[in-house]
Design a protein around this motif. Sequence first.
Motif, PDB file in Angstrom:
ATOM      1  N   VAL A 150      26.125 -18.569   1.631  1.00  0.00           N
ATOM      2  CA  VAL A 150      25.880 -19.955   0.709  1.00  0.00           C
ATOM      3  C   VAL A 150      25.082 -20.683   1.698  1.00  0.00           C
ATOM      4  N   LEU A 151      26.805 -21.213   1.957  1.00  0.00           N
ATOM      5  CA  LEU A 151      27.088 -22.130   2.645  1.00  0.00           C
ATOM      6  C   LEU A 151      26.155 -22.936   4.240  1.00  0.00           C
ATOM      7  N   ALA A 152      25.515 -21.069   4.627  1.00  0.00           N
ATOM      8  CA  ALA A 152      24.819 -21.334   6.167  1.00  0.00           C
ATOM      9  C   ALA A 152      23.234 -21.612   5.892  1.00  0.00           C
ATOM     10  N   PRO A 153      22.850 -21.356   4.993  1.00  0.00           N
ATOM     11  CA  PRO A 153      21.555 -21.503   4.515  1.00  0.00           C
ATOM     12  C   PRO A 153      21.292 -22.691   3.888  1.00  0.00           C
ATOM     13  N   ILE A 154      22.214 -23.385   3.355  1.00  0.00           N
ATOM     14  CA  ILE A 154      22.117 -24.464   2.816  1.00  0.00           C
ATOM     15  C   ILE A 154      22.756 -25.629   3.670  1.00  0.00           C
ATOM     16  N   GLU A 155      23.386 -25.453   4.866  1.00  0.00           N
ATOM     17  CA  GLU A 155      23.608 -26.287   5.894  1.00  0.00           C
ATOM     18  C   GLU A 155      22.781 -26.845   7.111  1.00  0.00           C
ATOM     19  N   GLU A 156      21.919 -25.168   7.249  1.00  0.00           N
ATOM     20  CA  GLU A 156      20.525 -25.247   7.929  1.00  0.00           C
ATOM     21  C   GLU A 156      19.794 -26.662   7.796  1.00  0.00           C
ATOM     22  N   PHE A 157      19.637 -26.115   6.006  1.00  0.00           N
ATOM     23  CA  PHE A 157      18.628 -27.438   5.649  1.00  0.00           C
ATOM     24  C   PHE A 157      19.170 -28.655   5.839  1.00  0.00           C
ATOM     25  N   VAL A 158      20.248 -28.795   5.680  1.00  0.00           N
ATOM     26  CA  VAL A 158      20.112 -30.310   5.918  1.00  0.00           C
ATOM     27  C   VAL A 158      19.909 -30.425   7.290  1.00  0.00           C
ATOM     28  N   VAL A 159      20.820 -30.000   7.678  1.00  0.00           N
ATOM     29  CA  VAL A 159      20.814 -30.276   9.446  1.00  0.00           C
ATOM     30  C   VAL A 159      20.163 -29.822  10.150  1.00  0.00           C
ATOM     31  N   ARG A 160      18.812 -29.202   9.615  1.00  0.00           N
ATOM     32  CA  ARG A 160      17.445 -29.658  10.535  1.00  0.00           C
ATOM     33  C   ARG A 160      16.519 -30.652  10.186  1.00  0.00           C
ATOM     34  N   ALA A 171      16.927 -36.477   5.160  1.00  0.00           N
ATOM     35  CA  ALA A 171      18.319 -35.931   4.949  1.00  0.00           C
ATOM     36  C   ALA A 171      19.871 -36.494   4.071  1.00  0.00           C
ATOM     37  N   VAL A 172      20.062 -37.905   3.952  1.00  0.00           N
ATOM     38  CA  VAL A 172      20.485 -38.180   2.957  1.00  0.00           C
ATOM     39  C   VAL A 172      20.200 -37.816   1.660  1.00  0.00           C
ATOM     40  N   ALA A 173      18.910 -37.804   1.025  1.00  0.00           N
ATOM     41  CA  ALA A 173      17.838 -37.239   0.182  1.00  0.00           C
ATOM     42  C   ALA A 173      18.721 -35.077  -0.434  1.00  0.00           C
ATOM     43  N   THR A 242      11.774 -29.688  -4.054  1.00  0.00           N
ATOM     44  CA  THR A 242      11.292 -28.432  -3.802  1.00  0.00           C
ATOM     45  C   THR A 242      12.158 -27.709  -3.348  1.00  0.00           C
ATOM     46  N   ALA A 243      11.845 -28.088  -1.866  1.00  0.00           N
ATOM     47  CA  ALA A 243      12.722 -27.319  -1.541  1.00  0.00           C
ATOM     48  C   ALA A 243      14.088 -26.635  -1.482  1.00  0.00           C
ATOM     49  N   GLY A 244      15.241 -28.162  -1.095  1.00  0.00           N
ATOM     50  CA  GLY A 244      16.066 -27.481  -1.854  1.00  0.00           C
ATOM     51  C   GLY A 244      16.174 -26.635  -3.383  1.00  0.00           C
ATOM     52  N   ARG A 245      15.537 -26.872  -4.245  1.00  0.00           N
ATOM     53  CA  ARG A 245      15.587 -26.657  -5.482  1.00  0.00           C
ATOM     54  C   ARG A 245      15.297 -24.684  -5.138  1.00  0.00           C
TER      55      ARG A 245
END
Length: 324
Positions: A150-160, A171-173, A242-245
């Motif tokens: 759960v956490l690693a994929p979400i963190e990677e999405f934001v940090v990338r 990234a703020v969005a 869309t990517a976040g959903r």
Amino acid sequence: MTHSVPREADFDLAPNLLDGAMNLTLTTRDCDLAYWLTSVAQGTLLGRARTGHAVAAATPEFMRQDGPLREALVLELGWRSVAEDRAARALSYFVAEAPGVPEMEFFATQVLDEARHAMVFRNHLVELGVPAAELHETIAELSADYVAEVLAPIEEFVVRTVRDEGDFVGAVAAFTIVVEGVLAPAAELSERKWDRLDPAAGEIARGAGIDEIRHLTVGSSIVREHLIREPEYRSRVMEIVTAGRKLWDEVPVLKYVLRRENLFQEGMREHTDLLDGYEVFPGRKLLETTPMERYDIAERWTDEMAEARLHYMDLAEAAAILKT
């Protein structure tokens, strides 16, 4: 607490997380470093800085005894402490990439907020009887799968987005709309669930919720103001939503929520005297709810909060994406 502390930072007077995040408007200009040092450090946290709760908010002895209720809270705090720890680390990139002093100061304070949340969640595990010498090892063991799935994929999405793509507003969005926007309602539910069973845990959740109001509202204002200046950026925000959903559809959040809520369900039945008549929200008694219903409540709150914040950002069309 002095009258100089604004209502939204007053531990006793601040709205609950959902009301605050849906109705308040705060910007980086409102919540600068001086605001944090006075209103938060000397306001919200007064008498609660080390543990996250007042001395009078005690943890009952039964919460230190082995059983499903204690196990549910240990899992919840363990997972949330790791989530907040990783959030603090991810947000350090926001500080580094901030386009101006107001944004830099605000995200520096948010790093402190998330690090504090991780600390008080960990500290309460010790109050629940987890040996201090084994604390970090225990958290790592119970959260390993949750972090990986759960956490690693979400963190990677934001940090990338912020570090690799250099897209600060994107990234703020991502963090405000997708990550905190989805996790915040579950935090609100946590405060209501533990209010009577463990007043200390309830206060810890309350304090974290007050911080999250600030994070959600200021983050939303950053995106809103950027879209006013650069309306062509709207397509990029829609792409991120869309990517976040899609990401949230892929990570197995429900599996972990139901594991915790099934334990809570079993444990709360052993303390019906404490919960008799207690309503998790108006008209619905906590004792009458089911694990899946509590998950659905948090999902509904997510939709309501997202719709309100997205309307504020003039992104009403994005709400439909998050609901799908």
